[in-house]
Scaffold this motif. Sequence first.
Motif, short mmCIF file in Angstrom:
data_model
loop_
_atom_site.label_atom_id
_atom_site.label_comp_id
_atom_site.label_asym_id
_atom_site.label_seq_id
_atom_site.Cartn_x
_atom_site.Cartn_y
_atom_site.Cartn_z
N MET A 1 0.80 -1.16 -0.10
CA MET A 1 0.01 0.02 0.09
C MET A 1 0.91 1.45 0.11
SD MET A 1 -2.95 1.26 2.53
CE MET A 1 -1.72 1.30 4.07
N SER A 2 0.74 2.18 -1.23
CA SER A 2 1.54 3.44 -1.01
C SER A 2 0.87 4.33 0.01
CB SER A 2 1.51 3.96 -2.55
OG SER A 2 0.08 4.35 -2.85
N GLN A 3 2.03 5.08 0.62
CA GLN A 3 1.78 6.21 1.73
C GLN A 3 1.66 7.41 1.03
OE1 GLN A 3 4.85 6.12 4.51
NE2 GLN A 3 3.68 7.84 5.76
N HIS A 4 0.59 8.05 1.40
CA HIS A 4 0.52 9.66 0.98
C HIS A 4 1.52 10.46 1.51
CE1 HIS A 4 -1.28 13.31 -0.49
NE2 HIS A 4 -1.49 13.61 0.60
N VAL A 5 2.22 11.39 0.92
CA VAL A 5 3.27 12.10 1.30
C VAL A 5 2.87 13.59 1.13
CG1 VAL A 5 5.68 12.86 0.96
CG2 VAL A 5 4.94 10.48 1.00
N ASP A 6 2.62 14.29 2.07
CA ASP A 6 2.48 15.74 1.45
C ASP A 6 3.76 16.69 1.37
OD1 ASP A 6 1.57 18.51 1.86
OD2 ASP A 6 0.75 18.40 3.75
N LEU A 7 3.79 16.88 0.12
CA LEU A 7 4.87 17.57 -0.25
C LEU A 7 5.21 19.21 0.26
CD1 LEU A 7 5.22 16.61 -4.12
CD2 LEU A 7 6.34 15.53 -1.96
N ASN A 8 4.17 19.62 0.88
CA ASN A 8 4.18 20.96 1.55
C ASN A 8 5.46 20.83 2.74
OD1 ASN A 8 2.44 22.35 0.10
ND2 ASN A 8 0.86 21.55 1.15
N LEU A 9 5.40 19.47 3.17
CA LEU A 9 6.31 19.32 4.48
C LEU A 9 7.69 19.37 3.91
CD1 LEU A 9 4.68 16.02 6.16
CD2 LEU A 9 4.50 18.46 6.87
N LEU A 10 7.98 19.12 2.72
CA LEU A 10 9.41 19.36 2.26
C LEU A 10 9.98 20.83 2.42
CD1 LEU A 10 11.92 18.04 0.79
CD2 LEU A 10 11.02 18.79 -1.33
N THR A 11 9.04 21.91 1.95
CA THR A 11 9.30 23.25 2.16
C THR A 11 9.69 23.58 3.61
OG1 THR A 11 8.29 23.85 0.17
CG2 THR A 11 8.64 25.51 1.46
N ALA A 12 8.72 23.05 4.47
CA ALA A 12 8.73 23.47 5.87
C ALA A 12 10.02 22.53 6.67
CB ALA A 12 7.29 22.82 6.61
N LEU A 13 10.42 21.52 5.93
CA LEU A 13 11.80 20.82 6.67
C LEU A 13 12.71 21.78 6.12
CD1 LEU A 13 12.99 18.62 8.26
CD2 LEU A 13 12.85 17.03 6.00
N ASP A 14 12.90 22.25 4.84
CA ASP A 14 14.12 22.96 4.41
C ASP A 14 14.06 23.97 5.38
OD1 ASP A 14 15.99 23.69 2.69
OD2 ASP A 14 14.35 25.12 1.64
N MET A 15 13.02 24.93 5.58
CA MET A 15 13.21 26.10 6.38
C MET A 15 13.74 25.87 7.80
SD MET A 15 12.90 29.02 5.18
CE MET A 15 11.89 28.75 3.69
N LEU A 16 13.17 24.90 8.28
CA LEU A 16 13.49 24.32 9.73
C LEU A 16 15.05 23.90 9.89
CD1 LEU A 16 10.38 22.44 10.74
CD2 LEU A 16 11.07 24.31 11.98
N LEU A 17 15.33 23.18 8.93
CA LEU A 17 16.74 23.04 8.92
C LEU A 17 17.63 24.12 8.61
CD1 LEU A 17 16.61 19.24 6.97
CD2 LEU A 17 16.85 19.72 9.64
N THR A 18 17.20 25.02 7.86
CA THR A 18 18.11 26.04 7.29
C THR A 18 18.11 27.14 8.64
OG1 THR A 18 17.44 25.82 5.27
CG2 THR A 18 18.37 28.00 6.16
N GLU A 19 16.98 27.39 9.35
CA GLU A 19 16.73 28.13 10.17
C GLU A 19 17.19 27.70 11.62
OE1 GLU A 19 16.64 31.55 10.41
OE2 GLU A 19 16.16 31.61 8.02
N ARG A 20 16.95 26.54 11.86
CA ARG A 20 16.97 25.89 13.06
C ARG A 20 16.30 26.39 14.09
NH1 ARG A 20 22.99 23.12 12.46
NH2 ARG A 20 22.63 22.06 10.34
N ASN A 21 15.29 27.10 13.90
CA ASN A 21 14.41 28.03 14.90
C ASN A 21 13.00 27.87 14.36
OD1 ASN A 21 13.18 30.77 15.75
ND2 ASN A 21 15.06 30.64 17.17
N VAL A 22 12.06 27.59 15.11
CA VAL A 22 10.57 27.25 14.74
C VAL A 22 9.94 28.79 14.44
CG1 VAL A 22 8.41 26.84 15.64
CG2 VAL A 22 10.32 25.10 16.21
N THR A 23 10.41 29.70 15.06
CA THR A 23 9.73 31.09 15.15
C THR A 23 10.24 31.83 13.85
OG1 THR A 23 9.58 31.47 17.58
CG2 THR A 23 9.23 33.45 16.13
#
Length: 310
Positions: A1-23
Amino acid sequence: MSQHVDLNLLTALDMLLTERNVTRAARRLGLSPSAMSRTLSRLRLATGDQLLVQAGRTLVPTPYAEQLTAQVHELAHSARAVLQPANNDLDLKTLERTFTLRANDGFIDLIGASLMAAIAQAAPRVRLRFVPKLDKDAQPLRDGMIDLEIGVIGTKAPELKTRLLLQDRFVGICRTGHPLLARPGITAKRYASHPHVVVSRKRKFSGPVDDALDRLGLRRTVVMVVPSYTNAMRIVRNADLIGLVPRSSLGSGSPEEIATDAGLQYFELPVRTPAIKVSAIWHPRLHADPAHRWLRDTVLTVCKETRLRD
């Protein structure tokens, strides 16, 4: 069974790993901090990893997140590029952009004024931001913090693009009236007999000159290590020390002009050292960008037009 992936999470992850700050990541994405916190929870659930963990007042990436950072950044950038209309038209007169370049002091002094003049004439709204070249780490190029690096290739990052700009060489320097200049013919033995100051960001006391001297059975005495060629020139001007700098760091003037302006003289080394190959280095995501390509071509043209008068 294939798992649905929300690609919006990719942009969020990129920003979190870049900033390393949630705010800060939330602010850049136009979200509230609470929404970004919920997104981080979703990312942790999707990856099965904590990704960012608290360390005092800051967040630090887990080993898995460190491993993902470059790949996620590239994927997010590619996704944004796919969803934007292609536009290869470049109007230099209306181009508004700030390019960040990493280079050492000598290169900036050598071509900085000429480069800015060429850019101002073609693209009056373009600005340059030079930042210090403290190391040769490729990560700022990968992260987009640096648009173009100038210098000797010292990274093993396989994806980076390079272009040779100019070839330089090391020369010796000393103050006007230094005992080494008392008689013509600077031999390796006379060169090695005086105390030396060397430039090394890695705080090393030896380099290619020492290897060449060693093959002749000679050894020089290095009494000082400094972090920049500018430091070395200022010290040599006021002390009986011998320095070693790239010819380009002295400017494009004649030997007589340099002696008058800088209060020091340079001389060809009595031993052979490898040529200094100065290159432009950039990340492949900017390779086809019209404005970046124009910047690279302009830097190359200015370098070709800069003649060192020996």
